[in-house]
Write a protein that holds these residues in place. Structure first.
Motif, PDB file in Angstrom:
ATOM      1  N   ASP A  18       2.561  93.131  66.114  1.00  0.00           N
ATOM      2  CA  ASP A  18       1.298  93.874  65.990  1.00  0.00           C
ATOM      3  C   ASP A  18       1.315  95.178  66.783  1.00  0.00           C
ATOM      4  O   ASP A  18       0.253  95.741  67.093  1.00  0.00           O
ATOM      5  CB  ASP A  18       0.111  93.008  66.412  1.00  0.00           C
ATOM      6  CG  ASP A  18       0.108  92.687  67.910  1.00  0.00           C
ATOM      7  OD1 ASP A  18       1.104  93.008  68.589  1.00  0.00           O
ATOM      8  OD2 ASP A  18      -0.889  92.114  68.391  1.00  0.00           O
ATOM      9  N   THR A  19       2.498  95.691  67.067  1.00  0.00           N
ATOM     10  CA  THR A  19       2.612  96.949  67.806  1.00  0.00           C
ATOM     11  C   THR A  19       1.923  98.092  67.057  1.00  0.00           C
ATOM     12  O   THR A  19       2.070  98.223  65.837  1.00  0.00           O
ATOM     13  CB  THR A  19       4.092  97.304  68.021  1.00  0.00           C
ATOM     14  OG1 THR A  19       4.720  96.240  68.728  1.00  0.00           O
ATOM     15  CG2 THR A  19       4.228  98.591  68.815  1.00  0.00           C
ATOM     16  N   GLY A  20       1.189  98.897  67.779  1.00  0.00           N
ATOM     17  CA  GLY A  20       0.529 100.049  67.181  1.00  0.00           C
ATOM     18  C   GLY A  20      -0.808  99.744  66.549  1.00  0.00           C
ATOM     19  O   GLY A  20      -1.414 100.622  65.929  1.00  0.00           O
ATOM     20  N   THR A  21      -1.307  98.515  66.689  1.00  0.00           N
ATOM     21  CA  THR A  21      -2.602  98.157  66.111  1.00  0.00           C
ATOM     22  C   THR A  21      -3.679  98.173  67.187  1.00  0.00           C
ATOM     23  O   THR A  21      -3.403  98.001  68.368  1.00  0.00           O
ATOM     24  CB  THR A  21      -2.560  96.768  65.460  1.00  0.00           C
ATOM     25  OG1 THR A  21      -2.354  95.769  66.472  1.00  0.00           O
ATOM     26  CG2 THR A  21      -1.436  96.681  64.442  1.00  0.00           C
ATOM     27  N   ARG A  22      -4.929  98.369  66.740  1.00  0.00           N
ATOM     28  CA  ARG A  22      -6.064  98.321  67.661  1.00  0.00           C
ATOM     29  C   ARG A  22      -7.359  97.919  66.960  1.00  0.00           C
ATOM     30  O   ARG A  22      -8.349  97.579  67.622  1.00  0.00           O
ATOM     31  CB  ARG A  22      -6.268  99.671  68.341  1.00  0.00           C
ATOM     32  CG  ARG A  22      -6.672 100.797  67.417  1.00  0.00           C
ATOM     33  CD  ARG A  22      -6.850 102.113  68.166  1.00  0.00           C
ATOM     34  NE  ARG A  22      -7.920 102.049  69.151  1.00  0.00           N
ATOM     35  CZ  ARG A  22      -8.035 102.920  70.151  1.00  0.00           C
ATOM     36  NH1 ARG A  22      -7.153 103.891  70.302  1.00  0.00           N
ATOM     37  NH2 ARG A  22      -9.041 102.822  71.006  1.00  0.00           N
ATOM     38  N   ILE A  23      -7.385  97.971  65.623  1.00  0.00           N
ATOM     39  CA  ILE A  23      -8.600  97.725  64.851  1.00  0.00           C
ATOM     40  C   ILE A  23      -8.529  96.360  64.170  1.00  0.00           C
ATOM     41  O   ILE A  23      -7.527  96.021  63.543  1.00  0.00           O
ATOM     42  CB  ILE A  23      -8.822  98.805  63.780  1.00  0.00           C
ATOM     43  CG1 ILE A  23      -8.819 100.200  64.412  1.00  0.00           C
ATOM     44  CG2 ILE A  23     -10.122  98.546  63.021  1.00  0.00           C
ATOM     45  CD1 ILE A  23      -9.950 100.451  65.384  1.00  0.00           C
ATOM     46  N   ALA A 161      -4.813  96.120  62.187  1.00  0.00           N
ATOM     47  CA  ALA A 161      -4.074  97.317  61.781  1.00  0.00           C
ATOM     48  C   ALA A 161      -4.357  98.455  62.744  1.00  0.00           C
ATOM     49  O   ALA A 161      -5.138  98.324  63.696  1.00  0.00           O
ATOM     50  CB  ALA A 161      -4.452  97.706  60.353  1.00  0.00           C
ATOM     51  N   ALA A 162      -3.731  99.595  62.458  1.00  0.00           N
ATOM     52  CA  ALA A 162      -3.919 100.787  63.283  1.00  0.00           C
ATOM     53  C   ALA A 162      -5.187 101.543  62.913  1.00  0.00           C
ATOM     54  O   ALA A 162      -5.708 102.302  63.729  1.00  0.00           O
ATOM     55  CB  ALA A 162      -2.707 101.701  63.148  1.00  0.00           C
ATOM     56  N   THR A 163      -5.687 101.367  61.677  1.00  0.00           N
ATOM     57  CA  THR A 163      -6.855 102.105  61.204  1.00  0.00           C
ATOM     58  C   THR A 163      -7.849 101.178  60.521  1.00  0.00           C
ATOM     59  O   THR A 163      -7.510 100.068  60.110  1.00  0.00           O
ATOM     60  CB  THR A 163      -6.447 103.192  60.194  1.00  0.00           C
ATOM     61  OG1 THR A 163      -5.952 102.557  58.998  1.00  0.00           O
ATOM     62  CG2 THR A 163      -5.379 104.117  60.762  1.00  0.00           C
ATOM     63  N   LYS A 164      -9.070 101.672  60.365  1.00  0.00           N
ATOM     64  CA  LYS A 164     -10.121 100.886  59.723  1.00  0.00           C
ATOM     65  C   LYS A 164      -9.774 100.613  58.262  1.00  0.00           C
ATOM     66  O   LYS A 164      -9.960  99.484  57.769  1.00  0.00           O
ATOM     67  CB  LYS A 164     -11.462 101.631  59.822  1.00  0.00           C
ATOM     68  CG  LYS A 164     -11.982 101.753  61.247  1.00  0.00           C
ATOM     69  CD  LYS A 164     -13.168 102.690  61.363  1.00  0.00           C
ATOM     70  CE  LYS A 164     -14.436 102.068  60.868  1.00  0.00           C
ATOM     71  NZ  LYS A 164     -15.625 102.927  61.188  1.00  0.00           N
ATOM     72  N   VAL A 182      -0.777  94.292  60.093  1.00  0.00           N
ATOM     73  CA  VAL A 182       0.020  95.426  59.613  1.00  0.00           C
ATOM     74  C   VAL A 182       0.352  96.284  60.830  1.00  0.00           C
ATOM     75  O   VAL A 182      -0.494  97.038  61.327  1.00  0.00           O
ATOM     76  CB  VAL A 182      -0.726  96.257  58.555  1.00  0.00           C
ATOM     77  CG1 VAL A 182       0.167  97.391  58.058  1.00  0.00           C
ATOM     78  CG2 VAL A 182      -1.184  95.376  57.393  1.00  0.00           C
ATOM     79  N   ALA A 183       1.563  96.128  61.349  1.00  0.00           N
ATOM     80  CA  ALA A 183       1.969  96.919  62.507  1.00  0.00           C
ATOM     81  C   ALA A 183       1.926  98.408  62.165  1.00  0.00           C
ATOM     82  O   ALA A 183       2.068  98.798  60.990  1.00  0.00           O
ATOM     83  CB  ALA A 183       3.380  96.510  62.949  1.00  0.00           C
ATOM     84  N   PHE A 190       3.235  99.038  53.706  1.00  0.00           N
ATOM     85  CA  PHE A 190       2.165  98.128  53.288  1.00  0.00           C
ATOM     86  C   PHE A 190       1.306  98.766  52.204  1.00  0.00           C
ATOM     87  O   PHE A 190       0.953  98.137  51.200  1.00  0.00           O
ATOM     88  CB  PHE A 190       1.298  97.757  54.495  1.00  0.00           C
ATOM     89  CG  PHE A 190       0.003  97.076  54.147  1.00  0.00           C
ATOM     90  CD1 PHE A 190      -0.031  95.728  53.840  1.00  0.00           C
ATOM     91  CD2 PHE A 190      -1.195  97.796  54.121  1.00  0.00           C
ATOM     92  CE1 PHE A 190      -1.227  95.098  53.507  1.00  0.00           C
ATOM     93  CE2 PHE A 190      -2.387  97.181  53.799  1.00  0.00           C
ATOM     94  CZ  PHE A 190      -2.414  95.825  53.494  1.00  0.00           C
ATOM     95  N   LEU A 191       0.962 100.032  52.387  1.00  0.00           N
ATOM     96  CA  LEU A 191       0.060 100.698  51.454  1.00  0.00           C
ATOM     97  C   LEU A 191       0.702 100.985  50.103  1.00  0.00           C
ATOM     98  O   LEU A 191       0.028 100.899  49.057  1.00  0.00           O
ATOM     99  CB  LEU A 191      -0.421 102.019  52.063  1.00  0.00           C
ATOM    100  CG  LEU A 191      -1.428 101.938  53.203  1.00  0.00           C
ATOM    101  CD1 LEU A 191      -1.623 103.323  53.819  1.00  0.00           C
ATOM    102  CD2 LEU A 191      -2.761 101.390  52.707  1.00  0.00           C
ATOM    103  N   ALA A 192       1.977 101.323  50.079  1.00  0.00           N
ATOM    104  CA  ALA A 192       2.616 101.867  48.877  1.00  0.00           C
ATOM    105  C   ALA A 192       2.346 101.076  47.602  1.00  0.00           C
ATOM    106  O   ALA A 192       1.966 101.661  46.576  1.00  0.00           O
ATOM    107  CB  ALA A 192       4.120 102.022  49.120  1.00  0.00           C
ATOM    108  N   PRO A 193       2.518  99.738  47.575  1.00  0.00           N
ATOM    109  CA  PRO A 193       2.344  99.022  46.306  1.00  0.00           C
ATOM    110  C   PRO A 193       0.904  98.617  45.996  1.00  0.00           C
ATOM    111  O   PRO A 193       0.644  98.046  44.927  1.00  0.00           O
ATOM    112  CB  PRO A 193       3.202  97.771  46.510  1.00  0.00           C
ATOM    113  CG  PRO A 193       3.108  97.496  47.976  1.00  0.00           C
ATOM    114  CD  PRO A 193       3.033  98.855  48.630  1.00  0.00           C
TER     115      PRO A 193
END
Length: 418
Positions: A18-23, A161-164, A182-183, A190-193
């Motif tokens: 979970d590195t880089g996540t906060r939300i 995740a990192a964003t809302k 989603v690190a 993750f978003l691409a597909p």
């Protein structure tokens, strides 16, 4: 993406990075149905439709067992029963849902003060500042899920995740009763597909316009020419979608978030062709909306109406006022004007009035003159009479003898300002 019924569910393995996540985006699973099962365990495992027990009403929510038959919120109950004849219809208990919601939100706030409720059953949390106290974002998500299950008795799904934007997408994919992490470094992959329909802010019409041009996934948004996307959805939304497709979402968790709207709507027992009656009903609903605005200390900058015809086709219209207001007469006049702009003259089964873009009352300051001064005094006197004698003791003269919409089945919609 999932299908709203648990198919296609994806969850993270224990110990996922979970590195880089906060939300966190925390979303209760089939909330209304879950509360009904909580209060009546004999309903557990049954296909449930939450709605009024008549064929003309619409589905407020449905259990996952009913969703697997294709039952969806806002679907006519009659259609839902054709899809799932064995479903049990349970009348909604909105006060009870609010009570359970307060329990859930209190749990969120016991972990972090940075909580942004989106509705009665979902919220964003920023946990960056409480990691030393509770652990990593993934650990905090697990603790929240455990406490909601143990203390409230229902389940929730969490996106980390990192964003809302990505956190909300992840929680949807994890439903029901799951967690998807989603690190930060995995965001683009993750978003691409993901389908464009899964992007926050892409409604059915925008999705159709994009798909018609072969833009079906988030990766397609990244690859498509700017002009193509802008022609499909407009320059403003196009710019926003390109930003989200790149994993960029600067929005912070907003603890001061103002609820989006206050509204009331009603479904008639019989379809109505009488346009003067419908205009009067819009004014009556506007009065009810205005009372709620004044009680909550808000004014509305936008008035919207919803008209559903006998073929279930629904038309929505809105108008931004020159000055924000909490005066029922002004809201009603705007609603009636919007109604007259609708070309269809078919029988109507539902009307609704909604106040949007709310702001604290008096925030615009005093104008040199007040066109609503007389109405403001009248409605202030009405508020005092209602507070003293009850809400059923006073009404506009035009409404006397009409009843509540000729036997209308009432479905008040009020978004968070209670």
């Amino acid at each position: 993406m999932g299908h709203g019924d648990g198919r296609g569910r994806i969850v993270s393995d224990a110990g996922a990075e979970d590195t880089g996540t906060r939300i966190l985006h925390v979303d209760m699973d089939a909330f209304y149905a879950a509360v009904e099962v909580l209060d009546d365990p004999t309903l557990r495992g049954l296909p449930l439709i939450i709605g009024a027990p008549d064929g003309r009403s619409v589905v407020s929510s449905a259990s996952y067992e009913a969703r697997r038959y294709g039952v969806r919120a806002a679907m006519p109950v009659s259609q839902a029963l054709r899809l799932c004849p064995s479903a049990r219809i349970v009348p909604p208990h909105f006060a009870r849902y609010q009570e359970v919601s307060r329990q859930v939100m209190a749990i969120f706030e016991s972990f972090t003060p940075l909580v942004e409720p989106l509705s009665v059953d979902e919220a964003f949390l920023d946990v960056q500042g409480v990691r030393r106290l509770w652990g990593s974002p993934a650990r905090i998500a697990e603790l929240i899920r455990e406490r909601v299950r143990d203390e409230v008795g229902i389940t929730c799904s969490v996106g980390v995740a990192a964003t809302k934007h990505v956190a909300k997408m992840a929680s949807t994919i994890a439903k029901p009763d799951g967690m998807l992490i989603v690190a930060g470094d995995d965001t683009l992959d993750f978003l691409a597909p993901r389908p464009v329909r899964a992007m926050w802010g892409v409604g059915p019409k925008a999705a159709e316009a994009l798909e018609a041009r072969g833009i079906r996934t988030v990766q397609d948004v990244r690859d498509a020419p700017t002009e193509m996307i802008d022609r499909a959805v407009g320059a403003a939304l196009g710019a926003r979608l390109r930003q989200l497709a790149r994993g960029e979402d600067p929005r912070a968790v907003d603890t001061e978030r103002v609820e989006k709207s206050i509204g009331h709507e009603e479904t008639f027992d019989t379809d109505i062709l009488d346009r003067p009656f419908l205009r009067a009903e819009l004014l009556r609903l506007a009065d009810r909306v205005a009372v709620r605005l004044r009680r909550a200390g808000w004014e509305a900058s936008t008035v919207a109406i919803k008209i559903r015809f006998d073929d279930f086709r629904t038309v929505n219209r809105s108008h931004t006022l020159t000055e924000p207001t909490a005066v029922g007469q002004r809201i009603g006049e705007a609603a009636q004007t919007l109604f007259e702009q609708i070309d269809r003259r078919d029988p109507v089964r539902l009307v609704g009035v909604r106040a949007e873009n709310l702001r604290p009352a008096g925030g615009a300051g005093m104008a040199l003159w007040d066109d609503d001064e007389d109405w403001r005094k009248v409605e202030g006197a009405v508020d005092e009479a209602m507070a003293r004698f009850g809400s059923t003791t006073i009404s506009r003269a035009r409404h006397i003898g009409r009843g509540e919409g000729r036997g209308a089945a009432q479905h008040p919609k009020a978004h968070g300002v209670d």
